[in-house]
Structure formats: structure tokens, C-alpha cells
Design a protein around this motif. Structure first.
Motif, PDB file in Angstrom:
ATOM      1  N   THR A 122       2.505 -40.025   9.028  1.00 23.94           N
ATOM      2  CA  THR A 122       1.092 -40.015  10.363  1.00 23.94           C
ATOM      3  C   THR A 122       1.728 -40.372  11.546  1.00 23.94           C
ATOM      4  O   THR A 122       2.066 -41.552  11.740  1.00 23.94           O
ATOM      5  CB  THR A 122      -0.223 -40.044   9.641  1.00 23.94           C
ATOM      6  N   LEU A 123       1.282 -39.534  12.717  1.00 27.13           N
ATOM      7  CA  LEU A 123       1.201 -40.949  13.646  1.00 27.13           C
ATOM      8  C   LEU A 123       0.670 -42.185  13.894  1.00 27.13           C
ATOM      9  O   LEU A 123       1.197 -42.886  14.275  1.00 27.13           O
ATOM     10  CB  LEU A 123       0.265 -39.746  14.812  1.00 27.13           C
ATOM     11  N   ALA A 124      -0.590 -42.646  13.253  1.00 30.70           N
ATOM     12  CA  ALA A 124      -1.756 -43.256  12.955  1.00 30.70           C
ATOM     13  C   ALA A 124      -0.515 -44.650  12.114  1.00 30.70           C
ATOM     14  O   ALA A 124       0.025 -45.654  12.619  1.00 30.70           O
ATOM     15  CB  ALA A 124      -2.821 -43.594  12.536  1.00 30.70           C
ATOM     16  N   GLY A 125      -0.358 -44.027  11.381  1.00 32.17           N
ATOM     17  CA  GLY A 125       0.652 -44.741  10.773  1.00 32.17           C
ATOM     18  C   GLY A 125       2.186 -45.206  10.774  1.00 32.17           C
ATOM     19  O   GLY A 125       2.337 -46.814  11.156  1.00 32.17           O
ATOM     20  N   GLU A 126       3.050 -44.436  11.664  1.00 35.41           N
ATOM     21  CA  GLU A 126       4.417 -44.579  12.968  1.00 35.41           C
ATOM     22  C   GLU A 126       3.644 -45.249  13.762  1.00 35.41           C
ATOM     23  O   GLU A 126       4.405 -46.483  14.118  1.00 35.41           O
ATOM     24  CB  GLU A 126       4.327 -43.504  12.811  1.00 35.41           C
ATOM     25  N   LEU A 127       2.386 -45.776  14.204  1.00 37.06           N
ATOM     26  CA  LEU A 127       2.504 -46.745  15.398  1.00 37.06           C
ATOM     27  C   LEU A 127       2.292 -47.579  14.560  1.00 37.06           C
ATOM     28  O   LEU A 127       2.220 -48.553  15.919  1.00 37.06           O
ATOM     29  CB  LEU A 127       1.154 -45.616  16.265  1.00 37.06           C
ATOM     30  N   ARG A 128       1.193 -48.263  13.933  1.00 37.92           N
ATOM     31  CA  ARG A 128       0.937 -49.745  13.422  1.00 37.92           C
ATOM     32  C   ARG A 128       2.220 -49.900  12.805  1.00 37.92           C
ATOM     33  O   ARG A 128       2.110 -51.099  12.901  1.00 37.92           O
ATOM     34  CB  ARG A 128       0.015 -48.975  12.254  1.00 37.92           C
ATOM     35  N   LYS A 129       3.334 -48.977  12.159  1.00 39.12           N
ATOM     36  CA  LYS A 129       4.407 -49.861  12.029  1.00 39.12           C
ATOM     37  C   LYS A 129       5.383 -50.570  13.170  1.00 39.12           C
ATOM     38  O   LYS A 129       6.174 -51.504  12.751  1.00 39.12           O
ATOM     39  CB  LYS A 129       5.508 -48.950  11.363  1.00 39.12           C
ATOM     40  N   PHE A 219      -2.764 -50.700  20.998  1.00 43.01           N
ATOM     41  CA  PHE A 219      -3.573 -50.006  20.454  1.00 43.01           C
ATOM     42  C   PHE A 219      -3.261 -48.399  20.953  1.00 43.01           C
ATOM     43  O   PHE A 219      -3.470 -47.809  22.151  1.00 43.01           O
ATOM     44  CB  PHE A 219      -5.053 -50.633  21.288  1.00 43.01           C
ATOM     45  N   PHE A 220      -4.080 -47.806  19.404  1.00 41.39           N
ATOM     46  CA  PHE A 220      -4.292 -46.175  19.303  1.00 41.39           C
ATOM     47  C   PHE A 220      -5.585 -46.331  19.252  1.00 41.39           C
ATOM     48  O   PHE A 220      -5.902 -46.406  18.466  1.00 41.39           O
ATOM     49  CB  PHE A 220      -2.583 -46.197  18.846  1.00 41.39           C
ATOM     50  N   LEU A 221      -5.906 -45.850  19.964  1.00 41.96           N
ATOM     51  CA  LEU A 221      -7.745 -45.295  19.728  1.00 41.96           C
ATOM     52  C   LEU A 221      -7.820 -43.426  19.374  1.00 41.96           C
ATOM     53  O   LEU A 221      -7.030 -43.252  20.874  1.00 41.96           O
ATOM     54  CB  LEU A 221      -8.222 -45.344  21.092  1.00 41.96           C
ATOM     55  N   PHE A 222      -8.548 -43.162  18.919  1.00 43.36           N
ATOM     56  CA  PHE A 222      -8.456 -42.122  18.728  1.00 43.36           C
ATOM     57  C   PHE A 222     -10.297 -41.548  18.412  1.00 43.36           C
ATOM     58  O   PHE A 222     -10.916 -42.299  17.920  1.00 43.36           O
ATOM     59  CB  PHE A 222      -8.154 -41.088  16.976  1.00 43.36           C
ATOM     60  N   VAL A 223     -10.114 -41.013  19.999  1.00 41.93           N
ATOM     61  CA  VAL A 223     -11.957 -40.981  19.661  1.00 41.93           C
ATOM     62  C   VAL A 223     -12.066 -39.353  19.813  1.00 41.93           C
ATOM     63  O   VAL A 223     -11.588 -38.634  20.838  1.00 41.93           O
ATOM     64  CB  VAL A 223     -12.505 -40.944  22.082  1.00 41.93           C
ATOM     65  N   SER A 224     -13.566 -38.809  18.777  1.00 45.07           N
ATOM     66  CA  SER A 224     -12.714 -37.516  18.111  1.00 45.07           C
ATOM     67  C   SER A 224     -14.744 -37.003  18.780  1.00 45.07           C
ATOM     68  O   SER A 224     -16.188 -37.039  17.642  1.00 45.07           O
ATOM     69  CB  SER A 224     -12.278 -37.363  16.846  1.00 45.07           C
ATOM     70  N   GLN A 225     -14.522 -36.652  19.348  1.00 45.41           N
ATOM     71  CA  GLN A 225     -16.417 -36.013  19.786  1.00 45.41           C
ATOM     72  C   GLN A 225     -16.054 -34.619  19.009  1.00 45.41           C
ATOM     73  O   GLN A 225     -15.643 -33.919  18.639  1.00 45.41           O
ATOM     74  CB  GLN A 225     -16.164 -35.359  21.004  1.00 45.41           C
ATOM     75  N   LEU A 356       5.122 -40.895  20.038  1.00 47.48           N
ATOM     76  CA  LEU A 356       6.117 -41.521  19.941  1.00 47.48           C
ATOM     77  C   LEU A 356       7.282 -41.591  21.007  1.00 47.48           C
ATOM     78  O   LEU A 356       7.639 -42.654  20.986  1.00 47.48           O
ATOM     79  CB  LEU A 356       6.728 -41.147  17.923  1.00 47.48           C
ATOM     80  N   LYS A 357       7.883 -40.681  20.812  1.00 49.51           N
ATOM     81  CA  LYS A 357       8.768 -41.143  21.996  1.00 49.51           C
ATOM     82  C   LYS A 357       8.870 -41.342  23.002  1.00 49.51           C
ATOM     83  O   LYS A 357       9.370 -42.045  24.078  1.00 49.51           O
ATOM     84  CB  LYS A 357       9.614 -39.216  22.374  1.00 49.51           C
ATOM     85  N   ALA A 358       7.394 -41.179  23.490  1.00 46.36           N
ATOM     86  CA  ALA A 358       6.981 -41.813  25.118  1.00 46.36           C
ATOM     87  C   ALA A 358       6.973 -43.124  25.007  1.00 46.36           C
ATOM     88  O   ALA A 358       6.569 -44.024  25.403  1.00 46.36           O
ATOM     89  CB  ALA A 358       5.399 -41.134  25.867  1.00 46.36           C
ATOM     90  N   ALA A 359       6.428 -43.596  23.691  1.00 47.14           N
ATOM     91  CA  ALA A 359       6.266 -45.129  23.245  1.00 47.14           C
ATOM     92  C   ALA A 359       7.611 -45.654  22.738  1.00 47.14           C
ATOM     93  O   ALA A 359       6.995 -47.366  22.143  1.00 47.14           O
ATOM     94  CB  ALA A 359       5.517 -45.416  22.104  1.00 47.14           C
TER      95      ALA A 359
END
Length: 480
Positions: A122-129, A219-225, A356-359
Motif C-alpha cells: 500500500t501507499l502508506a506501507g511503502e512510505l513507512r518503509k 509525514f504522510f497525512l491522509f485527510v479524508s472528509q 512514490l516517484k516524487a518522494a
């Protein structure tokens, strides 16, 4: 839990090269030197506004009544993807595509209710790694929906998709809250309640609080309205108090005017809710500036699907029309600033690999989307871009669609079955986007459209194969 079938899985580059769908675009991408990771990777804020139509962003120039000065400012300084497409126009499936870069039939979430496969990157999991914290505030909707496994409220850690740091959410926020009172749950399952505060503003308060904290890691922050999505048990949209009166005679989008539906009742509150979302985006940008984080933060605003106000079926989305599948997508921050407007078709499936590419983070080989960064960096890539997206439809019917710049071609299981997929479809809808952008005339089955339909059918079959599907498509037999 299902596991990856490596023998049957098509390599995405091999598939695109053989089919001719996107080989040129990927070639252009590969010619661009690999981006070197910055000294500190950028923060990422992913801001999702549920059921927000693309034409309710003022910068898109299609609505004279919408008031979105903060989103318009994002478009002026950043990148506005004017033809972004959701690959599954319903809440949970769309989110599963977003976070896994796989099609909804592959994520386990082909409809609302099932939990997302836990074996997929997942996006969150890959960023945490890669050293990020992964944080969520708001609606999730990717845990199993039955009460024994979490239901609409608290979400067990195993079902959080890699968001293992701050967690202040509800699986289905529309069932645990109302516009002026409700409940979220923290990472330990404890209640976070609010009252006499508009839901959009409350969630923004929580996001502000997070942004003002000291962060030792990116940080990766998901704001889900939830807004402007309808409040389910009230069966209507609810804007901030007084907003409906202000928008009582607002612009009616042309795709709605021609059809019966509930748009005449719901549009004023919908406008008000969209205005509140815009103010929320402005608040978060202001905090980033005040705390000196604005130049180090990529900010993405988008929606999971649109809204057709019961004009195309008996609810608000789950159709192949632009009002369902075309979504806003604005990105600003490092690598995205430059006041660009990108008209090529990009899908929600492409967003995770792009980020992910941008980061400077490696993209999992199993992901089906591909980065659209070349569209910002190389003019030749825009010419070569495939401009094709596969859309899967569930719940209202079992259907598949191919969206190109010029056409929408949709096939459906006419038996009425509502399954994840069908072995047999029939041509159902065909719209000429050049001459009929509001999709008022269905060309499926017309003799003068037969050659184009044949071409689109072949392309759709190839896209379905890429998504792991195999089916027969029959020609339309009725003249519409």
C-alpha cells in the motif's frame, strides 16, 4: 487471504508494450533521469473530499456559482489535472484502487463492505518503509463492514492499510457521525467525539493540530472528509448552516438539467458543503505557511468519485458518466508547482506510483498504475500519453468502461447480476466526448458508430486482460 498469482500476473510494462496502449508514454518516462531522493523527503498531504464533482472547482471553468478561492489558488501555483478519472466510482472500491494501485477486482474491494487484501503493498506501507510516518484523519472504509470485524466504527490495526501512526478515524464516517455531532476512534479504539461543530471544520481542527506538532520524520497525512457526500440516514447533503439559502438559485450543471433527479433539492447544500471543503483546504495551507512547512510539502486535493444526483440511476454515482467518474485533482508543492494545466487522462490508479516517484521511493513491481510525473517534465510525454482508463462499475450493475479523450464505451451484464465480474457483457453505452460532453445521446448500437465501437471494444478487452479479467463482449442489438 488471497495471494499474488505470479504466473498469471502480467508485467505492466510488457502488457502496455504489447498492446500498444501506453508504450510510448512509458518510453518517455524511462528517458527522464531517475529523480534523486532529496536530503529530506517531502511531506505528503492527501486530501480527499468524498463525492466532489470536478466542475465544482472554479479553476476548471465550468461552473459560475462555485466558490473555491483556495482550490483555485492551488491550481494557479501548482498542477491542475483537468481530466482525472476514478477507476471505480464508489467509495470503498475507489479507495482500494488509490492505496494499492491495483484494480478493485484485484484488491478484494469490488463493492462496499469487504476488507482490502492485506497482502498487497500500500501507499502508506511503502512510505513507512522509506522512513515516513503514516497518519489518517477521517473516513477509511477499507476494513470489513460487518460488526464482528469492526463495522462502521473502530478499525483493528491489521485493517488500517499501513496507517500505523496517528489514527483518528471511522471505517464509515457517515454511520458514526452527523454534520454537527459524531464520533471518531483513535488508534486504541477510544472515542473522539464532537458536538456543535460542523464535521468538515472538526476534522480540519484535528489536521491543524497534527501539522503544528514537531515532526522528526517526513509525514504522510491522509485527510479524508465525508462532505459533500450525503448523510446516509438523512438521505440528503447537508451544508453548513445558512449555506443552502445562499446557493438557492445557483448554477445547474448541463448534464443534470436534462434529466429527472433530486438535483433541484440537493444542489444548494452541495454547494455549501463544497465551499466548506475549500475553506478547510485554505486553513491547512495557512498552517503549512505559518509553520514553515509549505515548501517541503506536496499537497494533493482530489475526490474518490463524482455525483450525478440520481439522474443516471437511483442514487448518486456507480455509473460510467463524467458526473460519476471525472474527479478534481490538484497538486502543489515540490515538483508540482509551476501553474500547469494537464489535460491528459490520469487515473486514481496512477496516483500512488506518482507520489512514490516524487518522494524518491521505489514503486512496487506489482502495481498496475504508472507515474504521471513525465507529463510535468517532458512535453513529448504529453503527446505520447495513452489517454485511456479502465473503469469498473459495481453495485448498480456489473459493467466495464473504457474512457478515452474522445469516447466513453461501456459494456454491462444485462442479466441484472451484481457480481464482481461477468463472463459475458453487451455493449450498453457509447458517448462522443467531443460533440456530446454532457452525454445526452447514447450511440451504442447505431450503424454509423459501428466501426468506432469495434475499435473501442478491442481496446477495452486488452485493458480488462491487464486487470486480470477475461470476458466476451457482444455487440449492441438495439438502435438507441
Amino acid at each position: 487471504m488471497a495471494t499474488e498469482n505470479k504466473e498469471c500476473r502480467l508485467d505492466r510494462r510488457d502488457f502496455l508494450r504489447k498492446s500498444g496502449i501506453a508504450a510510448a508514454a512509458l518510453t518517455a518516462s524511462s528517458e527522464i533521469p531517475a529523480q534523486q531522493p532529496p536530503r529530506r523527503r517531502p511531506n505528503i498531504i492527501l486530501y480527499l473530499s468524498d463525492q466532489f464533482r470536478w466542475d465544482f472547482v472554479g479553476a476548471n471553468g465550468a461552473n459560475s456559482s462555485t466558490r473555491t478561492p483556495n482550490l483555485d489558488a492551488m491550481a494557479r501555483r501548482g498542477t491542475n489535472f483537468t481530466h482525472a478519472i476514478t477507476n471505480q466510482p464508489v467509495c470503498a472500491p475507489s479507495r482500494s484502487v488509490l492505496f494499492t494501485s491495483r484494480y478493485a477486482t484485484e484488491t478484494g474491494v469490488w463493492q462496499n463492505g469487504p476488507g482490502m487484501r492485506q497482502d498487497l503493498p500500500t501507499l502508506a506501507g511503502e512510505l513507512r518503509k522509506a522512513g515516513y510516518t503514516a497518519n489518517l484523519i477521517g473516513k477509511w472504509h477499507l476494513a470489513p463492514g460487518n460488526p464482528q470485524q469492526g463495522g462502521p466504527g473502530a478499525v483493528a490495526p491489521a485493517w488500517r492499510g499501513g496507517f500505523d501512526d496517528l489514527w483518528e478515524g471511522a471505517n464509515a464516517l457517515e454511520h458514526t457521525s452527523h454534520p454537527y455531532e459524531g464520533t471518531l476512534y483513535d488508534r486504541d479504539g477510544k472515542e473522539i467525539t464532537y458536538k456543535d461543530r460542523y464535521r468538515v471544520d472538526f476534522l480540519t481542527d484535528r489536521a491543524e493540530q497534527f501539522l503544528r506538532q514537531k515532526h522528526d520524520k517526513p509525514f504522510f497525512l491522509f485527510v479524508s472528509q465525508l462532505e459533500p457526500h450525503q448523510q446516509n440516514d438523512l438521505n440528503r447533503m447537508v451544508g453548513p448552516k445558512g449555506s443552502a439559502e445562499r446557493f438557492i438559485n445557483a448554477h445547474v450543471p448541463p448534464d443534470l438539467r436534462a434529466f429527472p433527479g433530486d438535483w433541484h433539492q440537493q444542489l444548494p447544500d452541495y454547494y455549501g458543503a463544497c465551499e466548506s471543503i475549500d475553506a478547510s483546504v485554505g486553513r491547512l495551507h495557512n498552517v503549512l505557511k505559518e509553520t514553515g512547512q509549505d515548501e517541503d510539502t506536496i499537497f494533493i486535493f482530489f475526490s474518490d468519485h463524482g455525483c450525478h444526483f440520481m439522474t443516471r440511476n437511483t442514487e448518486y454515482k456507480r455509473s460510467t458518466h463524467n458526473s460519476s467518474i471525472r474527479v478534481p485533482m490538484l497538486i502543489d508543492g515540490p515538483g508540482f508547482n509551476g501553474a500547469q494545466q494537464i489535460s491528459q487522462l490520469v487515473g486514481i490508479i496512477d496516483l500512488a506510483p506518482t507520489l512514490l516517484k516524487a518522494a524518491g521511493v521505489p514503486v512496487p513491481s506489482s502495481w498496475k498504475g504508472h507515474s504521471f510525473l513525465p507529463l510535468l517534465q517532458d512535453g513529448n510525454a504529453r503527446t505520447a500519453w495513452p489517454d485511456q482508463q479502465l473503469v469498473q462499475i459495481s453495485e448498480s450493475m456489473t459493467a466495464r468502461a473504457l474512457r478515452t479523450q474522445d469516447w466513453t464505451y461501456c459494456v454491462a451484464d444485462i442479466s441484472g447480476a451484481k457480481n464482481a465480474a461477468s463472463p459475458q457483457y453487451m455493449e450498453w453505452q457509447m458517448y462522443d466526448q467531443r460533440n456530446d460532453p454532457h452525454e445526452l445521446v447514447n450511440l451504442a448500437g447505431r450503424k454509423e458508430s459501428r466501426e468506432k465501437a469495434k475499435e473501442l471494444k478491442a481496446l477495452l478487452i486488452e485493458h480488462m486482460k491487464y486487470a486480470g479479467e477475461s470476458a466476451e463482449i457482444k455487440d449492441a442489438t438495439l438502435y438507441h
